[in-house]
Design a protein around this motif. Structure first.
Motif, mmCIF file in Angstrom:
data_model
loop_
_atom_site.group_PDB
_atom_site.id
_atom_site.type_symbol
_atom_site.label_atom_id
_atom_site.label_comp_id
_atom_site.label_asym_id
_atom_site.label_seq_id
_atom_site.Cartn_x
_atom_site.Cartn_y
_atom_site.Cartn_z
ATOM 1 N N HIS A 177 -3.427 11.717 12.226
ATOM 2 C CA HIS A 177 -3.084 11.638 13.649
ATOM 3 C C HIS A 177 -3.529 12.913 14.348
ATOM 4 O O HIS A 177 -3.250 14.009 13.861
ATOM 5 N N SER A 178 -4.251 12.761 15.449
ATOM 6 C CA SER A 178 -4.637 13.916 16.269
ATOM 7 C C SER A 178 -5.421 14.938 15.427
ATOM 8 O O SER A 178 -6.424 14.595 14.813
ATOM 9 N N LEU A 179 -4.948 16.193 15.349
ATOM 10 C CA LEU A 179 -5.627 17.203 14.531
ATOM 11 C C LEU A 179 -5.743 16.734 13.085
ATOM 12 O O LEU A 179 -6.759 16.982 12.421
ATOM 13 N N GLY A 180 -4.729 16.049 12.610
ATOM 14 C CA GLY A 180 -4.760 15.538 11.239
ATOM 15 C C GLY A 180 -5.908 14.573 11.016
ATOM 16 O O GLY A 180 -6.508 14.528 9.938
ATOM 17 N N GLY A 181 -6.250 13.794 12.050
ATOM 18 C CA GLY A 181 -7.374 12.869 11.935
ATOM 19 C C GLY A 181 -8.694 13.608 11.820
ATOM 20 O O GLY A 181 -9.569 13.243 11.026
ATOM 21 N N ALA A 182 -8.846 14.662 12.603
ATOM 22 C CA ALA A 182 -10.071 15.469 12.533
ATOM 23 C C ALA A 182 -10.225 16.101 11.163
ATOM 24 O O ALA A 182 -11.330 16.140 10.596
ATOM 25 N N MET A 183 -9.109 16.599 10.600
ATOM 26 C CA MET A 183 -9.168 17.223 9.279
ATOM 27 C C MET A 183 -9.382 16.181 8.183
ATOM 28 O O MET A 183 -10.057 16.448 7.185
ATOM 29 N N ALA A 184 -8.848 14.996 8.375
ATOM 30 C CA ALA A 184 -9.066 13.919 7.404
ATOM 31 C C ALA A 184 -10.540 13.528 7.374
ATOM 32 O O ALA A 184 -11.109 13.246 6.308
ATOM 33 N N SER A 185 -11.179 13.528 8.542
ATOM 34 C CA SER A 185 -12.603 13.198 8.582
ATOM 35 C C SER A 185 -13.434 14.286 7.915
ATOM 36 O O SER A 185 -14.435 13.997 7.245
ATOM 37 N N ARG A 186 -13.007 15.550 8.055
ATOM 38 C CA ARG A 186 -13.725 16.637 7.374
ATOM 39 C C ARG A 186 -13.569 16.495 5.864
ATOM 40 O O ARG A 186 -14.521 16.743 5.102
ATOM 41 N N TYR A 239 0.839 -1.195 0.000
ATOM 42 C CA TYR A 239 0.000 0.000 0.000
ATOM 43 C C TYR A 239 0.879 1.251 0.000
ATOM 44 O O TYR A 239 1.572 1.530 0.982
ATOM 45 N N SER A 240 0.854 1.981 -1.085
ATOM 46 C CA SER A 240 1.652 3.203 -1.175
ATOM 47 C C SER A 240 1.160 4.225 -0.156
ATOM 48 O O SER A 240 -0.039 4.436 -0.019
ATOM 49 N N VAL A 241 2.092 4.844 0.545
ATOM 50 C CA VAL A 241 1.740 5.822 1.568
ATOM 51 C C VAL A 241 2.236 7.204 1.165
ATOM 52 O O VAL A 241 3.406 7.370 0.804
ATOM 53 N N LYS A 242 1.349 8.175 1.224
ATOM 54 C CA LYS A 242 1.691 9.561 0.897
ATOM 55 C C LYS A 242 1.411 10.434 2.113
ATOM 56 O O LYS A 242 0.264 10.612 2.517
ATOM 57 N N ILE A 243 2.482 10.954 2.707
ATOM 58 C CA ILE A 243 2.367 11.797 3.897
ATOM 59 C C ILE A 243 2.404 13.258 3.470
ATOM 60 O O ILE A 243 3.383 13.722 2.887
ATOM 61 N N VAL A 244 1.348 13.981 3.762
ATOM 62 C CA VAL A 244 1.216 15.358 3.314
ATOM 63 C C VAL A 244 2.055 16.308 4.178
ATOM 64 O O VAL A 244 2.087 16.188 5.404
ATOM 65 N N HIS A 245 2.721 17.262 3.525
ATOM 66 C CA HIS A 245 3.415 18.348 4.222
ATOM 67 C C HIS A 245 2.490 19.562 4.227
ATOM 68 O O HIS A 245 2.166 20.100 3.169
ATOM 69 N N PHE A 246 2.049 19.972 5.406
ATOM 70 C CA PHE A 246 1.125 21.100 5.506
ATOM 71 C C PHE A 246 1.862 22.385 5.892
ATOM 72 O O PHE A 246 2.893 22.336 6.574
ATOM 73 N N PRO A 247 1.346 23.531 5.476
ATOM 74 C CA PRO A 247 1.933 24.802 5.918
ATOM 75 C C PRO A 247 1.968 24.855 7.444
ATOM 76 O O PRO A 247 0.964 24.559 8.105
ATOM 77 N N LEU A 248 3.126 25.175 8.001
ATOM 78 C CA LEU A 248 3.318 25.280 9.450
ATOM 79 C C LEU A 248 2.972 23.976 10.177
ATOM 80 O O LEU A 248 2.734 23.966 11.378
ATOM 81 N N ASN A 249 2.943 22.870 9.428
ATOM 82 C CA ASN A 249 2.617 21.556 10.001
ATOM 83 C C ASN A 249 1.253 21.554 10.692
ATOM 84 O O ASN A 249 1.078 20.954 11.762
ATOM 85 N N MET A 250 0.303 22.220 10.052
ATOM 86 C CA MET A 250 -1.063 22.288 10.563
ATOM 87 C C MET A 250 -2.026 21.859 9.459
ATOM 88 O O MET A 250 -2.174 22.562 8.450
ATOM 89 N N ALA A 251 -2.684 20.730 9.636
ATOM 90 C CA ALA A 251 -3.531 20.170 8.586
ATOM 91 C C ALA A 251 -4.709 21.053 8.207
ATOM 92 O O ALA A 251 -5.214 20.965 7.082
ATOM 93 N N PHE A 252 -5.166 21.925 9.116
ATOM 94 C CA PHE A 252 -6.344 22.730 8.780
ATOM 95 C C PHE A 252 -6.060 23.786 7.713
ATOM 96 O O PHE A 252 -6.976 24.413 7.205
ATOM 97 N N PHE A 253 -4.771 23.970 7.355
ATOM 98 C CA PHE A 253 -4.444 24.924 6.304
ATOM 99 C C PHE A 253 -4.690 24.357 4.897
ATOM 100 O O PHE A 253 -4.673 25.107 3.925
ATOM 101 N N ASN A 254 -4.902 23.055 4.796
ATOM 102 C CA ASN A 254 -5.141 22.453 3.475
ATOM 103 C C ASN A 254 -5.925 21.154 3.639
ATOM 104 O O ASN A 254 -5.422 20.067 3.344
ATOM 105 N N VAL A 255 -7.147 21.283 4.095
ATOM 106 C CA VAL A 255 -7.983 20.116 4.390
ATOM 107 C C VAL A 255 -8.197 19.232 3.165
ATOM 108 O O VAL A 255 -8.288 18.009 3.274
ATOM 109 N N ASN A 256 -8.246 19.828 1.977
ATOM 110 C CA ASN A 256 -8.524 19.064 0.762
ATOM 111 C C ASN A 256 -7.258 18.579 0.045
ATOM 112 O O ASN A 256 -7.299 18.256 -1.140
#
Length: 239
Positions: free
Chosen positions: A121-130, A87-104
């Motif tokens: 993970h953590s905040l990232g999980g909440a944004m992934a669900s959104r 399973y290929s895994v792609k880990i996103v790099h977010f601005p300031l390491n905050m997932a809410f800056f690029n939810v899509n």
């Protein structure tokens, strides 16, 4: 007129100082990958703000949203193990390491005709669900949450998505009261798994997180369990 200019210059200067201070705070507050995670990350591909662990014969793509203020390569250890299972895994790099800056962010990485799952993970999980709540991509097969929960804006209880929720028994960063209350936003078929002896920071490899419980298992052990639980779940989802 000179007074107005001075006011404008003063405002701009103040904003500039605040930005520098904020950037410095983020830099020094960010959790960095452990030496082990850094070594593993060297074998990954780094393309367009994404750390990629490709699978030789990809069964499905895994897109991952990082925890708040956690450097992406901190998740390299379990990611490489999952990739080795196909399973290929792609880990996103977010601005300031905050997932809410690029939810899509997952939309760009999913591809047009490839089945995929998204998780975080953590905040990232909440944004992934959104993201999962809002996307119309028919190839999204599921979502996984590591020490995280969905909120009302990311509710998935009315979807047919496969959902995996993994927690750790010594996690003291996760708000357990909200975690329990927000189970109502997940499908009844959600799989709940717990890593005994693990903690919040152990979902990555970046050392002890502020306010977290002390793990009674090694980070390597928790990384292995995260990978194993994900692989078992992915094997079912990809059928």
């Amino acid at each position: 007129m000179n007074k107005v200019k001075k006011i404008i210059i003063g405002i701009i200067s103040t904003i500039a100082v605040l930005l520098v201070v904020a950037a410095g705070w983020v830099h020094f507050s960010t959790y960095r990958p452990s030496a082990s995670a850094q070594r593993v990350a060297r074998s990954a591909q780094h393309v367009d703000n994404t750390t990629i662990f490709p699978a030789k014969h990809n069964k499905m793509t895994v897109i991952f949203y990082t925890g708040a203020l956690v450097a992406p390569d901190s998740y390299s250890i379990w990611a490489k193990q999952v990739a080795a299972a196909g399973y290929s895994v792609k880990i996103v790099h977010f601005p300031l390491n905050m997932a809410f800056f690029n939810v899509n962010a997952a939309d760009k990485l999913a591809g047009k005709n490839n089945n995929y799952v998204v998780g975080g993970h953590s905040l990232g999980g909440a944004m992934a669900s959104r993201y999962a709540h809002n996307t119309h991509n028919k190839h999204l097969r599921g979502i996984f949450l590591l020490g995280a929960y969905a909120d009302e804006k990311g509710r998935l209880d009315k979807t047919n998505l496969n959902v995996l929720s993994i927690t750790a028994s010594h996690d003291k960063v996760l708000n357990w009261q909200k975690y329990q209350a927000n189970k109502k936003y997940l499908p009844k078929t959600t799989s709940y798994q717990t890593i005994k002896g693990g903690n919040h920071g152990g979902f990555g490899s970046y050392g002890q997180q502020k306010g977290d419980g002390q793990a009674t298992i090694s980070n390597a052990n928790q990384q292995k369990q995260v990978a194993s639980l994900l692989i078992n779940w992915l094997n079912k989802v990809s059928k």
